[in-house]
Motif scaffolding. Structure first.
Motif, PDB file in Angstrom:
ATOM      1  N   TYR A  75       1.119  -1.230   0.105  1.00 13.59           N
ATOM      2  CA  TYR A  75      -0.114  -0.329  -0.033  1.00 13.59           C
ATOM      3  C   TYR A  75       1.344   1.057   0.308  1.00 13.59           C
ATOM      4  O   TYR A  75       0.198   2.038  -0.451  1.00 13.59           O
ATOM      5  N   GLN A  76       1.481   1.210   0.868  1.00 13.46           N
ATOM      6  CA  GLN A  76       2.365   3.049   1.043  1.00 13.46           C
ATOM      7  C   GLN A  76       3.916   2.852   0.152  1.00 13.46           C
ATOM      8  O   GLN A  76       3.435   3.827  -0.535  1.00 13.46           O
ATOM      9  N   LYS A  77       4.301   1.578  -0.975  1.00 15.66           N
ATOM     10  CA  LYS A  77       4.655   2.275  -2.311  1.00 15.66           C
ATOM     11  C   LYS A  77       3.475   2.415  -3.163  1.00 15.66           C
ATOM     12  O   LYS A  77       4.040   3.439  -4.476  1.00 15.66           O
ATOM     13  N   VAL A  78       2.440   1.750  -3.328  1.00 16.07           N
ATOM     14  CA  VAL A  78       1.302   2.853  -4.635  1.00 16.07           C
ATOM     15  C   VAL A  78       1.406   3.825  -4.303  1.00 16.07           C
ATOM     16  O   VAL A  78       1.501   4.996  -4.666  1.00 16.07           O
ATOM     17  N   ILE A  79       1.068   4.017  -2.981  1.00 23.11           N
ATOM     18  CA  ILE A  79       0.881   5.865  -2.975  1.00 23.11           C
ATOM     19  C   ILE A  79       1.890   6.404  -3.676  1.00 23.11           C
ATOM     20  O   ILE A  79       1.602   7.509  -3.577  1.00 23.11           O
ATOM     21  N   ALA A  80       2.977   5.859  -2.085  1.00 21.27           N
ATOM     22  CA  ALA A  80       4.600   6.846  -2.842  1.00 21.27           C
ATOM     23  C   ALA A  80       4.494   7.431  -4.728  1.00 21.27           C
ATOM     24  O   ALA A  80       5.092   8.263  -4.778  1.00 21.27           O
ATOM     25  N   PHE A 120      -9.246  27.711 -13.464  1.00 19.43           N
ATOM     26  CA  PHE A 120      -8.507  27.003 -12.012  1.00 19.43           C
ATOM     27  C   PHE A 120      -7.534  26.647 -11.417  1.00 19.43           C
ATOM     28  O   PHE A 120      -6.816  27.990 -11.787  1.00 19.43           O
ATOM     29  N   THR A 121      -7.228  26.774 -10.013  1.00 20.89           N
ATOM     30  CA  THR A 121      -6.519  26.410  -9.173  1.00 20.89           C
ATOM     31  C   THR A 121      -6.314  25.280  -9.188  1.00 20.89           C
ATOM     32  O   THR A 121      -7.252  24.733  -8.333  1.00 20.89           O
ATOM     33  N   VAL A 122      -4.646  24.698  -8.968  1.00 18.60           N
ATOM     34  CA  VAL A 122      -4.392  23.514  -8.483  1.00 18.60           C
ATOM     35  C   VAL A 122      -3.879  23.380  -7.396  1.00 18.60           C
ATOM     36  O   VAL A 122      -2.491  24.338  -7.734  1.00 18.60           O
ATOM     37  N   THR A 123      -3.736  21.914  -6.942  1.00 17.50           N
ATOM     38  CA  THR A 123      -2.802  21.964  -5.613  1.00 17.50           C
ATOM     39  C   THR A 123      -1.403  20.792  -6.027  1.00 17.50           C
ATOM     40  O   THR A 123      -2.829  19.789  -5.899  1.00 17.50           O
ATOM     41  N   LEU A 124      -0.408  21.150  -6.140  1.00 13.55           N
ATOM     42  CA  LEU A 124      -0.166  19.335  -6.130  1.00 13.55           C
ATOM     43  C   LEU A 124      -0.083  19.023  -5.137  1.00 13.55           C
ATOM     44  O   LEU A 124      -0.004  19.803  -3.844  1.00 13.55           O
ATOM     45  N   ALA A 125      -0.034  16.831  -5.299  1.00  6.36           N
ATOM     46  CA  ALA A 125       0.259  16.804  -3.928  1.00  6.36           C
ATOM     47  C   ALA A 125       1.179  17.137  -2.756  1.00  6.36           C
ATOM     48  O   ALA A 125       1.287  17.201  -1.647  1.00  6.36           O
ATOM     49  N   ASN A 126       2.241  17.221  -3.493  1.00  4.80           N
ATOM     50  CA  ASN A 126       3.568  17.426  -2.484  1.00  4.80           C
ATOM     51  C   ASN A 126       3.820  19.142  -2.538  1.00  4.80           C
ATOM     52  O   ASN A 126       5.350  19.743  -2.602  1.00  4.80           O
ATOM     53  N   SER A 234      -0.203  -1.785  -8.762  1.00  2.00           N
ATOM     54  CA  SER A 234       0.720  -2.390  -9.413  1.00  2.00           C
ATOM     55  C   SER A 234       1.281  -0.751 -10.190  1.00  2.00           C
ATOM     56  O   SER A 234       2.066  -0.604 -11.331  1.00  2.00           O
ATOM     57  N   SER A 235       0.469   0.342  -8.961  1.00  5.03           N
ATOM     58  CA  SER A 235       0.860   1.962  -8.805  1.00  5.03           C
ATOM     59  C   SER A 235       0.122   2.027 -10.674  1.00  5.03           C
ATOM     60  O   SER A 235       0.637   3.096 -11.017  1.00  5.03           O
ATOM     61  N   GLN A 236      -0.745   1.381 -10.769  1.00  9.03           N
ATOM     62  CA  GLN A 236      -1.725   2.279 -12.064  1.00  9.03           C
ATOM     63  C   GLN A 236      -2.777   2.092 -11.824  1.00  9.03           C
ATOM     64  O   GLN A 236      -3.712   2.003 -10.993  1.00  9.03           O
ATOM     65  N   VAL A 237      -3.449   3.480 -12.537  1.00  7.29           N
ATOM     66  CA  VAL A 237      -4.442   3.834 -13.072  1.00  7.29           C
ATOM     67  C   VAL A 237      -5.356   3.143 -13.694  1.00  7.29           C
ATOM     68  O   VAL A 237      -5.897   3.027 -15.003  1.00  7.29           O
ATOM     69  N   ILE A 238      -6.329   3.083 -12.835  1.00  7.83           N
ATOM     70  CA  ILE A 238      -7.061   1.745 -13.763  1.00  7.83           C
ATOM     71  C   ILE A 238      -9.183   2.507 -13.580  1.00  7.83           C
ATOM     72  O   ILE A 238      -9.448   1.641 -14.798  1.00  7.83           O
ATOM     73  N   GLY A 239      -8.978   3.473 -13.072  1.00  9.67           N
ATOM     74  CA  GLY A 239      -9.849   4.290 -13.206  1.00  9.67           C
ATOM     75  C   GLY A 239     -10.802   5.913 -12.703  1.00  9.67           C
ATOM     76  O   GLY A 239      -9.305   6.135 -12.062  1.00  9.67           O
ATOM     77  N   ILE A 240     -11.684   6.758 -13.435  1.00 11.48           N
ATOM     78  CA  ILE A 240     -11.631   8.155 -12.156  1.00 11.48           C
ATOM     79  C   ILE A 240     -12.308   8.221 -11.893  1.00 11.48           C
ATOM     80  O   ILE A 240     -13.680   7.415 -11.973  1.00 11.48           O
TER      81      ILE A 240
END
Length: 374
Positions: A75-80, A120-126, A234-240
């Motif tokens: 989980y932690q690897k995927v989140i990172a 729009f205003t966008v804020t990145l996660a980092n 696998s750290s892949q986006v499968i949907g929105i």
């Protein structure tokens, strides 16, 4: 494995998180809460034996890592890997989430997140720095849109999109976004079903789209999650993340564990066209090439979809359908309203041959139609 309890975080004030809710029929409520996922208790984990006979070497052996700890590490690897690709989007009327699509600053999200806004205003996660973005294009029919950062910073991390055809029921998923304005939040669940055809409600920014082949997940999806990423291990986006079900017996409250995401194949198809042309020429969705409205019988009950106009040279025209014909069935699916016709077509693919049953001057007829693209 019990998570450490964190202090309650206040819900931020400001723009209201956006996200349409699906009204869930009462008959489906038996599924709510029936499936529990996540880390199991310590009784299912395994460790190396402490018995002297368990080791034949002169040095002590290291304890084996429990399956629960391994899952936590996954989980932690995927989140990172993925969370830096998920952003918060703020509009004049609300906020939602988005996914960094490429290193040029293109961000894919839901059409209902952007609404009618152009900037729009966008804020990145980092980063807490607010970035400005502009609309590239929107395709409400599939509830997808692309915006672009005006001045993309260095180090943008585009997400990796998975193969929708390999998504299977039971796969672990993580939903990432900004539910209720809580940026960079992550929830977990599994793929509960695939191939769902879901109609969004009308109203607000919701386009009321009918979307086929959606991924159903038990990962919690709340207002503000819309436009965020549903991710595999696998750290892949499968949907929105797009839609959460509501329980009519709870006055429209959330139906736990029932959310829906637009599949990766649809995302990449629509996003690529919006980025290249600013519009969509091939949605990958089936169409008859008609405009229609709901037809009512003598008792004022919905009785089909009456054709208002036919696109010259389109699928319906080629099959001999005419204005005034009332469509009552597509394949084996009954059609009683315009919405049910849209739902039936959303489950089909362009190029498919289907039997359309219709009424003309009171007589039932059929036509073989080769479906076109919306």
């Amino acid at each position: 494995m019990h998570p450490k309890k964190e202090p309650t975080r206040p819900i931020p004030t400001g723009p209201r998180p956006t996200g349409p809710r699906l009204l869930l029929p009462g008959a489906a409520l038996v599924l709510a809460g029936a499936l529990a996922t996540g880390c199991s208790s310590g009784s299912s984990s395994t460790t190396a034996s402490s018995s002297p006979s368990a080791s034949t070497s002169g040095s002590p052996s290291a304890p084996a890592r429990s399956s629960g700890n391994q899952l936590q590490d996954d989980y932690q690897k995927v989140i990172a890997n993925v969370l830096p690709s998920v952003v918060q989007i703020t509009t004049p009327s609300g906020l939602g989430s988005g996914i960094v699509y490429d290193s040029k600053g293109d961000i894919v999200t839901n059409a209902h997140v952007v609404g009618s806004a152009k900037t729009f205003t966008v804020t990145l996660a980092n980063s807490g720095k607010a970035l400005q973005a502009t609309l590239v294009g929107s395709f409400p029919e599939s509830d997808l849109a692309v915006i672009k950062l005006d001045s993309p910073p260095g180090g943008l991390k585009p997400a990796s999109f998975g193969d929708s055809g390999k998504v299977e029921v039971g796969q672990i998923t993580l939903a990432m976004g900004s539910p209720l304005g809580l940026s960079s939040s992550v929830t977990q669940g599994i793929v509960s079903a695939t191939g769902r055809t879901v109609s969004e409600p009308n109203g607000g920014n919701s386009p009321g789209a009918t979307i086929g082949n959606m991924v159903q997940t038990s990962a919690a999806i709340n207002p503000g999650n819309s436009g965020g990423a549903l991710v595999n291990l696998s750290s892949q986006v499968i949907g929105i993340n797009t839609l959460a079900a509501t329980d009519p017996e709870m006055n429209g409250g959330a139906a736990p564990g029932i959310g829906f995401a637009i599949p990766a194949a649809t995302i990449t198809n629509i996003a690529d066209q919006l980025i290249k042309d600013g519009k969509v020429g091939n949605s990958g969705r089936a169409a008859l090439g008609i405009s229609a409205r709901t037809s009512f019988n003598a008792d004022f009950q919905p009785a089909g979809a009456v054709i208002v106009s036919v696109t010259p040279g389109g699928p319906a025209d080629a099959a001999g359908l005419q204005p005034g014909d009332v469509i009552t069935k597509v394949g084996d699916t009954a059609v009683t309203t315009l919405n049910s016709l849209t739902t039936a077509l959303a489950a089909l693919q362009p190029g498919a041959k289907v039997t359309v049953t219709y009424e003309r001057e009171g007589a039932a007829r059929t036509a073989e139609v080769t479906l076109g693209s919306l």
